[in-house]
Design a protein around this motif. Structure first.
Motif, PDB file in Angstrom:
ATOM      1  N   ALA A 102       0.829  -1.213   0.000  1.00 45.41           N
ATOM      2  CA  ALA A 102       0.000   0.000   0.000  1.00 45.41           C
ATOM      3  C   ALA A 102       0.863   1.263   0.000  1.00 45.41           C
ATOM      4  CB  ALA A 102      -0.939  -0.010   1.205  1.00 45.41           C
ATOM      5  N   ALA A 103       1.927   1.273   0.795  1.00 44.83           N
ATOM      6  CA  ALA A 103       2.801   2.439   0.842  1.00 44.83           C
ATOM      7  C   ALA A 103       3.504   2.637  -0.505  1.00 44.83           C
ATOM      8  CB  ALA A 103       3.817   2.296   1.971  1.00 44.83           C
ATOM      9  N   TYR A 104       3.919   1.547  -1.124  1.00 49.54           N
ATOM     10  CA  TYR A 104       4.587   1.641  -2.416  1.00 49.54           C
ATOM     11  C   TYR A 104       3.637   2.237  -3.464  1.00 49.54           C
ATOM     12  CZ  TYR A 104       7.886   0.345  -6.093  1.00 49.54           C
ATOM     13  OH  TYR A 104       8.788   0.381  -7.135  1.00 49.54           O
ATOM     14  N   GLN A 105       2.414   1.738  -3.490  1.00 50.14           N
ATOM     15  CA  GLN A 105       1.431   2.258  -4.439  1.00 50.14           C
ATOM     16  C   GLN A 105       1.116   3.718  -4.144  1.00 50.14           C
ATOM     17  OE1 GLN A 105      -1.419  -1.088  -3.915  1.00 50.14           O
ATOM     18  NE2 GLN A 105      -1.490  -1.042  -6.161  1.00 50.14           N
ATOM     19  N   GLY A 106       1.000   4.053  -2.871  1.00 54.02           N
ATOM     20  CA  GLY A 106       0.743   5.445  -2.505  1.00 54.02           C
ATOM     21  C   GLY A 106       1.860   6.359  -2.976  1.00 54.02           C
ATOM     22  N   ASN A 107       3.092   5.908  -2.812  1.00 50.50           N
ATOM     23  CA  ASN A 107       4.221   6.707  -3.277  1.00 50.50           C
ATOM     24  C   ASN A 107       4.207   6.860  -4.797  1.00 50.50           C
ATOM     25  OD1 ASN A 107       5.277   7.156  -0.693  1.00 50.50           O
ATOM     26  ND2 ASN A 107       6.539   5.325  -0.773  1.00 50.50           N
ATOM     27  N   LEU A 108       3.894   5.784  -5.513  1.00 45.90           N
ATOM     28  CA  LEU A 108       3.794   5.880  -6.970  1.00 45.90           C
ATOM     29  C   LEU A 108       2.753   6.922  -7.371  1.00 45.90           C
ATOM     30  CD1 LEU A 108       3.881   2.101  -8.040  1.00 45.90           C
ATOM     31  CD2 LEU A 108       5.713   3.810  -8.334  1.00 45.90           C
ATOM     32  N   ALA A 109       1.621   6.913  -6.691  1.00 42.75           N
ATOM     33  CA  ALA A 109       0.555   7.871  -6.989  1.00 42.75           C
ATOM     34  C   ALA A 109       0.998   9.300  -6.674  1.00 42.75           C
ATOM     35  CB  ALA A 109      -0.709   7.517  -6.203  1.00 42.75           C
ATOM     36  N   GLU A 110       1.717   9.477  -5.569  1.00 44.91           N
ATOM     37  CA  GLU A 110       2.212  10.806  -5.200  1.00 44.91           C
ATOM     38  C   GLU A 110       3.188  11.337  -6.233  1.00 44.91           C
ATOM     39  OE1 GLU A 110       1.288  12.877  -2.630  1.00 44.91           O
ATOM     40  OE2 GLU A 110      -0.291  11.374  -2.559  1.00 44.91           O
ATOM     41  N   ILE A 122       8.137  12.957   7.446  1.00 47.34           N
ATOM     42  CA  ILE A 122       8.074  13.467   6.076  1.00 47.34           C
ATOM     43  C   ILE A 122       6.621  13.750   5.709  1.00 47.34           C
ATOM     44  CG2 ILE A 122       8.511  12.924   3.636  1.00 47.34           C
ATOM     45  CD1 ILE A 122      10.874  11.139   4.722  1.00 47.34           C
ATOM     46  N   ILE A 123       5.744  12.820   6.016  1.00 43.39           N
ATOM     47  CA  ILE A 123       4.316  12.992   5.732  1.00 43.39           C
ATOM     48  C   ILE A 123       3.770  14.175   6.526  1.00 43.39           C
ATOM     49  CG2 ILE A 123       2.025  11.927   5.900  1.00 43.39           C
ATOM     50  CD1 ILE A 123       3.533   9.178   5.624  1.00 43.39           C
ATOM     51  N   THR A 124       4.188  14.299   7.778  1.00 45.81           N
ATOM     52  CA  THR A 124       3.746  15.413   8.621  1.00 45.81           C
ATOM     53  C   THR A 124       4.210  16.741   8.029  1.00 45.81           C
ATOM     54  OG1 THR A 124       3.749  14.007  10.578  1.00 45.81           O
ATOM     55  CG2 THR A 124       3.852  16.374  10.960  1.00 45.81           C
ATOM     56  N   ARG A 125       5.451  16.788   7.545  1.00 48.99           N
ATOM     57  CA  ARG A 125       5.958  18.007   6.905  1.00 48.99           C
ATOM     58  C   ARG A 125       5.143  18.335   5.654  1.00 48.99           C
ATOM     59  NH1 ARG A 125      10.913  16.571   5.280  1.00 48.99           N
ATOM     60  NH2 ARG A 125      10.359  16.548   3.110  1.00 48.99           N
ATOM     61  N   HIS A 126       4.816  17.315   4.871  1.00 47.15           N
ATOM     62  CA  HIS A 126       3.991  17.546   3.681  1.00 47.15           C
ATOM     63  C   HIS A 126       2.634  18.115   4.088  1.00 47.15           C
ATOM     64  CE1 HIS A 126       6.250  14.296   1.120  1.00 47.15           C
ATOM     65  NE2 HIS A 126       7.002  15.343   1.370  1.00 47.15           N
ATOM     66  N   GLN A 127       2.036  17.528   5.133  1.00 47.57           N
ATOM     67  CA  GLN A 127       0.734  18.017   5.599  1.00 47.57           C
ATOM     68  C   GLN A 127       0.818  19.485   6.003  1.00 47.57           C
ATOM     69  OE1 GLN A 127      -0.260  15.123   8.742  1.00 47.57           O
ATOM     70  NE2 GLN A 127      -2.220  14.903   7.704  1.00 47.57           N
ATOM     71  N   GLN A 128       1.862  19.860   6.725  1.00 40.38           N
ATOM     72  CA  GLN A 128       1.994  21.248   7.166  1.00 40.38           C
ATOM     73  C   GLN A 128       2.147  22.182   5.978  1.00 40.38           C
ATOM     74  OE1 GLN A 128       1.500  22.444  10.345  1.00 40.38           O
ATOM     75  NE2 GLN A 128       1.332  24.285   9.101  1.00 40.38           N
ATOM     76  N   THR A 129       2.940  21.790   5.007  1.00 38.46           N
ATOM     77  CA  THR A 129       3.113  22.606   3.804  1.00 38.46           C
ATOM     78  C   THR A 129       1.780  22.740   3.066  1.00 38.46           C
ATOM     79  OG1 THR A 129       5.401  21.868   3.604  1.00 38.46           O
ATOM     80  CG2 THR A 129       4.390  22.830   1.636  1.00 38.46           C
ATOM     81  N   LEU A 130       1.041  21.641   2.974  1.00 36.43           N
ATOM     82  CA  LEU A 130      -0.274  21.683   2.327  1.00 36.43           C
ATOM     83  C   LEU A 130      -1.226  22.608   3.080  1.00 36.43           C
ATOM     84  CD1 LEU A 130      -0.455  17.907   1.503  1.00 36.43           C
ATOM     85  CD2 LEU A 130      -0.787  19.724  -0.201  1.00 36.43           C
ATOM     86  N   LEU A 149      -4.253  16.886   0.996  1.00 39.51           N
ATOM     87  CA  LEU A 149      -4.431  16.915   2.451  1.00 39.51           C
ATOM     88  C   LEU A 149      -5.094  15.620   2.923  1.00 39.51           C
ATOM     89  CD1 LEU A 149      -5.382  20.636   2.933  1.00 39.51           C
ATOM     90  CD2 LEU A 149      -3.589  19.446   4.218  1.00 39.51           C
ATOM     91  N   ALA A 150      -6.127  15.196   2.214  1.00 37.61           N
ATOM     92  CA  ALA A 150      -6.826  13.955   2.576  1.00 37.61           C
ATOM     93  C   ALA A 150      -5.915  12.738   2.379  1.00 37.61           C
ATOM     94  CB  ALA A 150      -8.110  13.807   1.749  1.00 37.61           C
ATOM     95  N   VAL A 151      -5.184  12.703   1.287  1.00 35.55           N
ATOM     96  CA  VAL A 151      -4.292  11.580   0.997  1.00 35.55           C
ATOM     97  C   VAL A 151      -3.209  11.472   2.074  1.00 35.55           C
ATOM     98  CG1 VAL A 151      -2.481  10.805  -0.604  1.00 35.55           C
ATOM     99  CG2 VAL A 151      -4.690  11.524  -1.501  1.00 35.55           C
ATOM    100  N   HIS A 152      -2.643  12.590   2.453  1.00 34.85           N
ATOM    101  CA  HIS A 152      -1.579  12.569   3.463  1.00 34.85           C
ATOM    102  C   HIS A 152      -2.115  12.247   4.857  1.00 34.85           C
ATOM    103  CE1 HIS A 152       0.916  14.102   0.257  1.00 34.85           C
ATOM    104  NE2 HIS A 152       1.968  13.780   1.009  1.00 34.85           N
ATOM    105  N   ARG A 153      -3.326  12.637   5.133  1.00 36.16           N
ATOM    106  CA  ARG A 153      -3.959  12.264   6.403  1.00 36.16           C
ATOM    107  C   ARG A 153      -4.081  10.740   6.487  1.00 36.16           C
ATOM    108  NH1 ARG A 153      -7.457  16.137   6.555  1.00 36.16           N
ATOM    109  NH2 ARG A 153      -8.883  15.176   5.114  1.00 36.16           N
ATOM    110  N   GLU A 154      -4.518  10.111   5.396  1.00 40.80           N
ATOM    111  CA  GLU A 154      -4.634   8.650   5.349  1.00 40.80           C
ATOM    112  C   GLU A 154      -3.264   7.973   5.409  1.00 40.80           C
ATOM    113  OE1 GLU A 154      -7.351   6.629   5.584  1.00 40.80           O
ATOM    114  OE2 GLU A 154      -8.282   8.547   6.068  1.00 40.80           O
ATOM    115  N   ALA A 155      -2.289   8.556   4.746  1.00 38.43           N
ATOM    116  CA  ALA A 155      -0.941   7.977   4.761  1.00 38.43           C
ATOM    117  C   ALA A 155      -0.353   8.008   6.167  1.00 38.43           C
ATOM    118  CB  ALA A 155      -0.032   8.736   3.790  1.00 38.43           C
TER     119      ALA A 155
END
Length: 182
Positions: free
Chosen positions: A38-46, A155-163, A123-129
């Motif tokens: 799931a994480a690999y697929q999520g990263n591909l999508a990102e 890293i995900i938390t930093r992305h969320q804050q930037t978003l 924002l929603a995607v990173h919340r789920e991640a």
């Protein structure tokens, strides 16, 4: 001939006597394997979404975010691939159908509405991640997979804050002054 029979009998007895977990000790748990996939697929999508955002946006903050997302998710997937390979977990080579559909919606979005749509969905995607990583840290059994989740969380938390910062600056509903959206 007789020594071969003894060796075969001893090997068969060892398989019967060993606990079920010992016979498969080198295989990750279902939780760990599911997280890796799931994480690999999520990263591909990102990475795909970041490429689209990089091409479509005219906002320097969104362009910088897109570059950061692509870079970070490429690095996370490289680390994840190494762990999965060591654990003999086969990874999917493309995002899920749902993730592909979101990528198609990014492609189809009008330029004038793209940034708001991209930021709000990310924002929603990173919340789920972040939720998925937290669950892996708590419930995973393989230390190398748990470490991936631990390393990804900031890293995900930093992305969320930037978003969130971009959402507030852009005036996206729910993210203005005094709003509280996780």
């Amino acid at each position: 001939m007789f020594p071969r029979r003894i060796a075969t009998a001893l090997a068969a007895a060892a398989v019967v006597v060993l606990p079920a977990g010992a016979a498969h000790a080198d295989q990750p748990s279902a939780q760990d394997a599911t997280f890796l996939r799931a994480a690999y697929q999520g990263n591909l999508a990102e990475i795909q979404g970041g490429r689209i955002a990089w091409q479509k946006t005219t906002d320097p903050a969104v362009k910088s975010l897109a570059a950061s997302l692509m870079r970070d998710h490429i690095h996370m997937n490289a680390d994840l691939y190494t762990v999965a390979r060591n654990l003999k977990v086969t990874l999917p080579m493309e995002p899920t159908a749902e993730q592909k559909a979101l990528t198609e919606r990014y492609q189809a979005a009008e330029a004038t509405a793209f940034d708001e749509y991209y930021v709000s969905t990310q924002l929603a995607v990173h919340r789920e991640a972040l939720k998925m990583a937290s669950e892996q840290i708590e419930e995973g059994s393989e230390q190398s997979v748990k470490q991936l989740a631990e390393d990804a969380s900031p890293i995900i938390t930093r992305h969320q804050q930037t978003l969130r910062d971009i959402a507030e600056a852009e005036g996206i509903p729910g993210y203005g002054t005094g709003s509280r959206v996780p």
